[in-house]
Design a protein around this motif. Structure first.
Motif, PDB file in Angstrom:
ATOM      1  N   GLY A  60     -16.164   7.807  -4.955  1.00  0.00           N
ATOM      2  CA  GLY A  60     -15.553   6.810  -4.087  1.00  0.00           C
ATOM      3  C   GLY A  60     -16.247   5.473  -4.078  1.00  0.00           C
ATOM      4  O   GLY A  60     -15.776   4.533  -3.442  1.00  0.00           O
ATOM      5  N   LEU A  61     -17.396   5.368  -4.737  1.00  0.00           N
ATOM      6  CA  LEU A  61     -18.126   4.105  -4.828  1.00  0.00           C
ATOM      7  C   LEU A  61     -18.041   3.575  -6.250  1.00  0.00           C
ATOM      8  O   LEU A  61     -17.894   4.333  -7.204  1.00  0.00           O
ATOM      9  N   ASN A  62     -18.132   2.269  -6.380  1.00  0.00           N
ATOM     10  CA  ASN A  62     -18.266   1.676  -7.704  1.00  0.00           C
ATOM     11  C   ASN A  62     -19.739   1.646  -8.073  1.00  0.00           C
ATOM     12  O   ASN A  62     -20.599   1.433  -7.215  1.00  0.00           O
ATOM     13  N   LYS A  63     -20.010   1.859  -9.349  1.00  0.00           N
ATOM     14  CA  LYS A  63     -21.401   1.852  -9.808  1.00  0.00           C
ATOM     15  C   LYS A  63     -21.569   0.811 -10.898  1.00  0.00           C
ATOM     16  O   LYS A  63     -20.818   0.798 -11.869  1.00  0.00           O
ATOM     17  N   TYR A  64     -22.552  -0.052 -10.702  1.00  0.00           N
ATOM     18  CA  TYR A  64     -22.863  -1.072 -11.707  1.00  0.00           C
ATOM     19  C   TYR A  64     -24.103  -0.640 -12.479  1.00  0.00           C
ATOM     20  O   TYR A  64     -25.083  -0.176 -11.894  1.00  0.00           O
ATOM     21  N   LYS A  89     -15.051  -6.985  -3.790  1.00  0.00           N
ATOM     22  CA  LYS A  89     -14.288  -7.641  -4.842  1.00  0.00           C
ATOM     23  C   LYS A  89     -15.226  -8.303  -5.851  1.00  0.00           C
ATOM     24  O   LYS A  89     -16.199  -8.953  -5.467  1.00  0.00           O
ATOM     25  N   ASP A  90     -14.908  -8.122  -7.125  1.00  0.00           N
ATOM     26  CA  ASP A  90     -15.622  -8.894  -8.147  1.00  0.00           C
ATOM     27  C   ASP A  90     -15.088 -10.327  -8.091  1.00  0.00           C
ATOM     28  O   ASP A  90     -13.878 -10.547  -8.167  1.00  0.00           O
ATOM     29  N   VAL A  91     -15.962 -11.279  -7.961  1.00  0.00           N
ATOM     30  CA  VAL A  91     -15.530 -12.677  -7.862  1.00  0.00           C
ATOM     31  C   VAL A  91     -16.263 -13.518  -8.894  1.00  0.00           C
ATOM     32  O   VAL A  91     -17.334 -13.146  -9.386  1.00  0.00           O
ATOM     33  N   ILE A 106     -23.969 -11.649 -11.671  1.00  0.00           N
ATOM     34  CA  ILE A 106     -22.658 -11.152 -11.255  1.00  0.00           C
ATOM     35  C   ILE A 106     -22.511 -11.376  -9.749  1.00  0.00           C
ATOM     36  O   ILE A 106     -23.504 -11.437  -9.019  1.00  0.00           O
ATOM     37  N   PHE A 107     -21.257 -11.511  -9.300  1.00  0.00           N
ATOM     38  CA  PHE A 107     -20.995 -11.853  -7.905  1.00  0.00           C
ATOM     39  C   PHE A 107     -19.961 -10.901  -7.305  1.00  0.00           C
ATOM     40  O   PHE A 107     -18.993 -10.509  -7.973  1.00  0.00           O
ATOM     41  N   PHE A 108     -20.181 -10.537  -6.039  1.00  0.00           N
ATOM     42  CA  PHE A 108     -19.243  -9.715  -5.288  1.00  0.00           C
ATOM     43  C   PHE A 108     -18.952 -10.384  -3.941  1.00  0.00           C
ATOM     44  O   PHE A 108     -19.769 -11.136  -3.420  1.00  0.00           O
ATOM     45  N   GLU A 168     -21.189 -12.983   0.463  1.00  0.00           N
ATOM     46  CA  GLU A 168     -21.300 -13.116  -0.994  1.00  0.00           C
ATOM     47  C   GLU A 168     -22.602 -12.490  -1.464  1.00  0.00           C
ATOM     48  O   GLU A 168     -23.674 -12.790  -0.941  1.00  0.00           O
ATOM     49  N   ILE A 169     -22.482 -11.603  -2.450  1.00  0.00           N
ATOM     50  CA  ILE A 169     -23.663 -10.921  -2.999  1.00  0.00           C
ATOM     51  C   ILE A 169     -23.787 -11.291  -4.472  1.00  0.00           C
ATOM     52  O   ILE A 169     -22.864 -11.073  -5.266  1.00  0.00           O
ATOM     53  N   GLU A 170     -24.914 -11.863  -4.815  1.00  0.00           N
ATOM     54  CA  GLU A 170     -25.208 -12.200  -6.206  1.00  0.00           C
ATOM     55  C   GLU A 170     -26.331 -11.282  -6.702  1.00  0.00           C
ATOM     56  O   GLU A 170     -27.305 -11.035  -5.987  1.00  0.00           O
ATOM     57  N   TYR A 171     -26.158 -10.781  -7.936  1.00  0.00           N
ATOM     58  CA  TYR A 171     -27.216  -9.940  -8.523  1.00  0.00           C
ATOM     59  C   TYR A 171     -27.528 -10.459  -9.922  1.00  0.00           C
ATOM     60  O   TYR A 171     -26.639 -10.809 -10.694  1.00  0.00           O
ATOM     61  N   TYR A 172     -28.820 -10.486 -10.240  1.00  0.00           N
ATOM     62  CA  TYR A 172     -29.231 -10.814 -11.605  1.00  0.00           C
ATOM     63  C   TYR A 172     -30.599 -10.211 -11.870  1.00  0.00           C
ATOM     64  O   TYR A 172     -31.343  -9.862 -10.942  1.00  0.00           O
ATOM     65  N   ASN A 173     -30.909 -10.043 -13.144  1.00  0.00           N
ATOM     66  CA  ASN A 173     -32.280  -9.661 -13.525  1.00  0.00           C
ATOM     67  C   ASN A 173     -32.712 -10.539 -14.683  1.00  0.00           C
ATOM     68  O   ASN A 173     -31.928 -10.827 -15.594  1.00  0.00           O
TER      69      ASN A 173
END
Length: 230
Positions: free
Chosen positions: A94-98, A112-114, A125-127, A134-139
């Protein structure tokens, strides 16, 4: 018995000449025996005039063949268009996995992917989460050697931008000490930086919310605690 055509004297069938007048009888023709036909046991297939050649059949059915080829190309195109993409998200329980090369985390399926932009961190990447958060993730590869250095840099940047440091709290993600800094921006919104340093790589969640609670909600915390590095 045979008769001589010259004198009529009778002679036996095999006599070469007439015993009366010396007439030479013609030699009898020897009839060659009929030889066995090597093909006599094979069936003879006669083509009637109504049968079509393969070429004629293809010509008559070229429309059907063309339609089949067209449908085949369309199906192949659909398969290519809907095949694997560069999207690293999958759905689990039931969850999305990145997942990327070094880390993974789960996030709510209603996120939502934005499209977002971060000129300093290509590939971020942004959600969009609840309440417009707004959630931004990067490495990225990092020159930081400790959490202390990361916190120092965050505080220094906040002071330069006129932001207020609201919170600096210890946090552990995937069993590792993690930088956790919340800034109150000049416009009254909040930005939370959660930064994890591991083997020279810096993993960052930048969370922008209208309120402090938006950046520290149970939804956000569950995502952070699902992070796995390595």
């Amino acid at each position: 018995m045979k008769k001589c055509p010259e004198c009529g004297n009778p002679s036996y069938d095999g006599a070469p000449v007439c015993g009366n007048c010396g007439y030479k009888f013609p030699k009898p023709k020897v009839k060659a025996p009929m030889q066995e036909d090597i093909f006599e046991d094979r069936p003879i297939i006669n083509k009637s005039g109504n049968e079509q050649s393969t070429l004629e059949i293809i010509k008559e059915n070229k429309i059907v063949i063309g339609a089949i080829l067209l449908i085949t190309l369309i199906v192949i195109g659909i398969i290519i268009a809907t095949g694997p993409t560069t999207d690293n998200s999958t759905k689990v329980d039931g969850l999305n996995k990145y997942t990327d090369a070094n880390a993974s985390f789960s996030y709510p399926s209603n996120w939502k992917d934005v499209n977002g932009s971060d000129e300093l961190h290509y590939g971020a990447i942004f959600f969009e989460g609840s309440n417009g958060t707004e959630i931004e993730y990067y490495n990225v590869t990092s020159e930081f050697s400790s959490i202390y250095e990361i916190n120092t840099q965050r505080i220094s940047s906040a002071q330069e931008n006129g932001d207020y440091v609201n919170t600096i709290l210890p946090l552990q993600i995937d069993g590792k000490n993690t930088s956790n800094v919340i800034l109150e921006n000049a416009d009254g919104t909040f930005t939370r930086y959660v930064s994890l340093l591991n083997n020279g790589n810096l993993y960052v969640f930048k969370i922008n919310g209208k309120t402090l609670n938006d950046t520290t909600s149970s939804e956000i915390e569950s995502v952070l605690q699902s992070v796995h590095i390595g």
